[in-house]
Design an enzyme around this catalytic site. Structure first.
Site, short mmCIF file in Angstrom:
data_model
loop_
_atom_site.label_atom_id
_atom_site.label_comp_id
_atom_site.label_asym_id
_atom_site.label_seq_id
_atom_site.Cartn_x
_atom_site.Cartn_y
_atom_site.Cartn_z
CB SER A 256 41.78 28.40 -1.97
OG SER A 256 42.64 29.26 -0.86
CG ASP B 259 37.02 29.76 3.94
OD1 ASP B 259 38.03 29.82 4.70
OD2 ASP B 259 37.10 29.79 2.66
CG HIS C 57 39.16 27.13 2.28
ND1 HIS C 57 38.94 28.35 2.00
CD2 HIS C 57 40.37 26.71 1.81
CE1 HIS C 57 39.92 28.65 1.28
NE2 HIS C 57 40.54 27.60 1.10
#
Length: 481
Positions: free
Chosen positions: A169, A423, A448
Site C-alpha cells: 500500500s 483491491d 489488498h
C-alpha cells in the site's frame, strides 16, 4: 492554528491510545520474533547546517535465518506502528530461510515510537513540518547504509549491496520510491498494492468507490446488499431530520456520543463509508486482524447478515444495518460502543491526515454508479478543510508527479508492482509492465496486500503463483539460480 491547541488538550487521550496500541502490539510478538533497535537519524536530511539535530528512529530485526553476507530484506514502514506491519508481512518470514536473509522493518517517522519531538510531535505545524515522503525516504536510505556497515565487510556506502525493499500500500509506494530515488540503496523492490497513480490527472476520481462497490457485488449474487447500502444513505438522512430520529440511530448503532447536529451526521457518513472500504480491503479468505478482528470473507458475511432477514420499514432497516455492521465494529462482542469521531484519539490518523493534506492528495469522488453518497471531488473544499484541521494549505496537487515521475517509470529498474484485482486501490496501481525490468503482476480474485501476508492452506493458485513470481524476481536481482 486552533487545531493544534485542541490536540494539546487531547494529549492525555492520545497517550492512552498509544498505550493501548502498545499492548496490542506486544500481544502479537509471539507470532514472529523481532528485536527492537533505535538509530539516531537527522531531523532534516536536507539542511546540513542543522544536521546535529536528530531523533531516534525505531527498526525491528530478525536474524534467525541470516548467514554471513546473506541478503537483507527491508520493509519500508507505512502510516502506523511498524510492529503491526511486521506481524502482517509473513511472506518475508516465509522466504527468509530460502535466501538466508536478514529481516528488517523500519518505522516511518511520526508513527509508532519514532516521534521526533516526543509527546510534542503533533503540537504545532513547526514540529510537524518534517513529516514528508522525501524525509522518510532519506531515513530509510540512512538506515540501509547503517545496515551495510553492520552486516557487510569492505563497505562502500554508495555501492549496491544485496538489499531488497518490500512494502504494501503506502509502504509499497515508499519501497518503489526508495529504489527510484536511491538506486544504490536497494537492489530491487517488491511493491504490493501500491496506488502509484492515485494522484490528480493520473486516475479518475470515481474509480475507487466503483471498485469497492464491485467487491460487494461479487459476494452479493442478487445485488440486494449494494441496493440496501445505497438506500441506507437516504434512510439515515431522513431519520436525521429530527432529534428523535438521530437518537434512534445513536441507540441502535451503539454510538458512544449521540448524534445532535448535521455535522455529526456527516461524521456518521464518513464512519460508515470507511467501514465499507475497510471491509473490501480486508476481504481475506481466512480470519484476520489488521485493523480489527474479522471473519473470513467479511464482505460476504456482512452482506448475508444484511440481506437474509426481512424488514418492512426504515427503522427495521437501521436495526438490520446495526447487526450487520457488528461484523466490523464488534466481531468479538467485547466493544461497548462505537466512536465515530476518533481523529484526535489516534495520533497515527492525525499524522496520516496531515500527509494527505500537505503532500499526498488522492482525489476520490462518488457517483450514482456506486453504492456511496454521490459526492464530487472538490479541491477547493478539500483545501479549506485541510486548513481548518491543520492550519496549513494544501500543496500543488501535481507535486507527486514532479517528485516521482507520475506514470513515466521507464527510466527506473528492478521493481515488481503487484496488484490484487479485488483491491479497490488497484484502480491507481501499475497494472501493466513498464519495461523489461519494471514488472507488473496482477492477482485475480484477491484483496489488498494479500501476497505479502503469510502463506495459508486456503491460498488460491493465483496467489501462490504471485509469490513465486516475487521469489524469481529477487533471485534474478541477487544473481541466484
Amino acid at each position: 492554528m486552533p487545531i493544534f491547541k485542541h490536540l494539546k488538550n487531547k494529549l492525555g487521550v492520545i497517550l492512552l491510545a498509544f498505550l493501548l496500541n502498545k499492548i496490542k502490539v506486544e500481544s502479537l510478538e509471539h507470532k514472529y520474533s523481532l528485536e527492537t533497535r533505535f538509530i539516531e537519524v537527522p531531523l532534516d536530511h536536507f539542511a546540513p547546517s542543522t544536521g546535529s539535530q536528530t531523533f531516534k528512529l525505531r527498526y525491528l530485526i530478525n536474524a534467525k535465518y541470516h548467514l554471513k553476507e546473506g541478503p537483507v530484506f527491508v520493509y519500508t514502514g507505512n502510516e502506523g506502528d511498524i510492529s503491526i506491519f511486521a506481524q502482517n508481512t509473513g511472506f518475508m518470514f516465509d522466504i527468509a530461510p530460502t535466501f538466508n536473509a536478514l529481516l528488517v522493518f523500519i518505522e516511518h517517522r511520526y508513527y509508532g515510537q519514532s516521534l521526533p519531538f516526543g509527546n510534542a510531535s503533533f503540537a504545532s505545524h513547526e514540529n510537524m513540518r518534517y513529516l514528508g515522503t522525501l524525509q522518510v525516504l532519506a531515513d530509510y536510505a540512512f538506515v540501509v547504509q547503517h545496515l551495510k556497515h553492520l552486516f557487510f565487510e569492505n563497505v562502500n556506502p554508495y555501492d549496491t549491496y544485496p538489499i531488497v525493499a518490500f512494502g504494501g500500500s503506502y509502504g509499497g509506494m515508499l519501497a518503489a520510491w526508495l529504489r527510484m530515488k536511491y538506486p544504490y540503496s536497494v537492489i530491487g523492490a517488491i511493491s504490493s498494492s501500491a496506488p502509484m497513480y492515485f494522484f490528480p490527472g493520473m486516475t479518475s476520481c470515481d474509480l475507487f468507490y466503483e471498485k469497492v462497490t464491485r467487491v460487494f457485488e461479487k459476494y452479493d449474487g442478487h445485488v440486494q446488499c449494494t441496493k440496501a447500502i445505497k438506500l441506507g444513505w437516504d434512510v439515515i438522512n431522513n431519520l436525521a431530520k429530527t432529534q428523535l430520529g438521530m437518537d434512534f440511530i445513536s441507540k441502535t448503532w451503539k454510538l458512544c456520543t449521540k448524534l445532535k447536529t448535521f455535522e455529526d451526521v456527516d461524521l456518521l457518513h464518513n464512519w460508515l463509508s470507511n467501514i465499507y472500504i475497510n471491509l473490501a480491503l480486508s476481504n481475506y479468505h481466512y480470519p484476520s486482524e489488521v485493523n480489527t478482528p474479522l471473519p473470513a470473507y467479511p464482505v460476504q458475511v456482512f452482506c448475508e447478515k444484511l440481506t437474509t432477514s426481512f424488514f418492512n420499514d426504515t427503522k427495521g432497516l437501521i436495526e438490520h444495518f446495526g447487526h450487520a455492521l457488528e461484523i466490523y465494529t464488534n466481531y468479538t462482542g467485547t466493544k461497548r460502543c462505537n466512536n465515530i469521531n476518533n481523529s484526535f484519539e489516534d495520533y497515527s490518523e492525525f499524522a496520516w491526515g496531515y500527509q494527505k493534506c500537505t503532500e499526498l492528495i488522492m482525489p476520490t469522488c462518488s457517483t450514482d454508479a456506486d453504492m456511496f453518497i454521490t459526492k464530487p471531488w472538490d479541491y477547493e473544499k478539500y483545501s479549506l478543510d485541510c486548513y481548518k484541521k491543520f492550519g496549513v494549505k494544501t500543496l500543488d496537487p501535481n507535486w507527486p508527479l514532479r517528485a516521482y515521475g507520475g506514470k513515466n517509470l521507464k527510466y527506473y529498474s528492478n521493481i515488481v508492482f503487484s496488484n490484487a484485482m479485488m483491491d479497490p486501490y488497484s484502480c491507481g496501481g501499475v497494472t501493466e509492465n513498464v519495461s523489461n525490468t519494471i514488472w507488473s503482476y496482477n492477482i485475480n480474485d484477491a484483496p489488498h496486500i494479500v501476497d505479502l501476508r503469510r502463506a495459508d492452506t486456503a491460498d488460491n493458485n493465483y496467489l501462490i503463483e504471485a509469490r513465486s513470481f516475487h521469489i524469481q524476481a529477487i533471485k534474478k536481482w541477487l544473481n541466484m539460480k
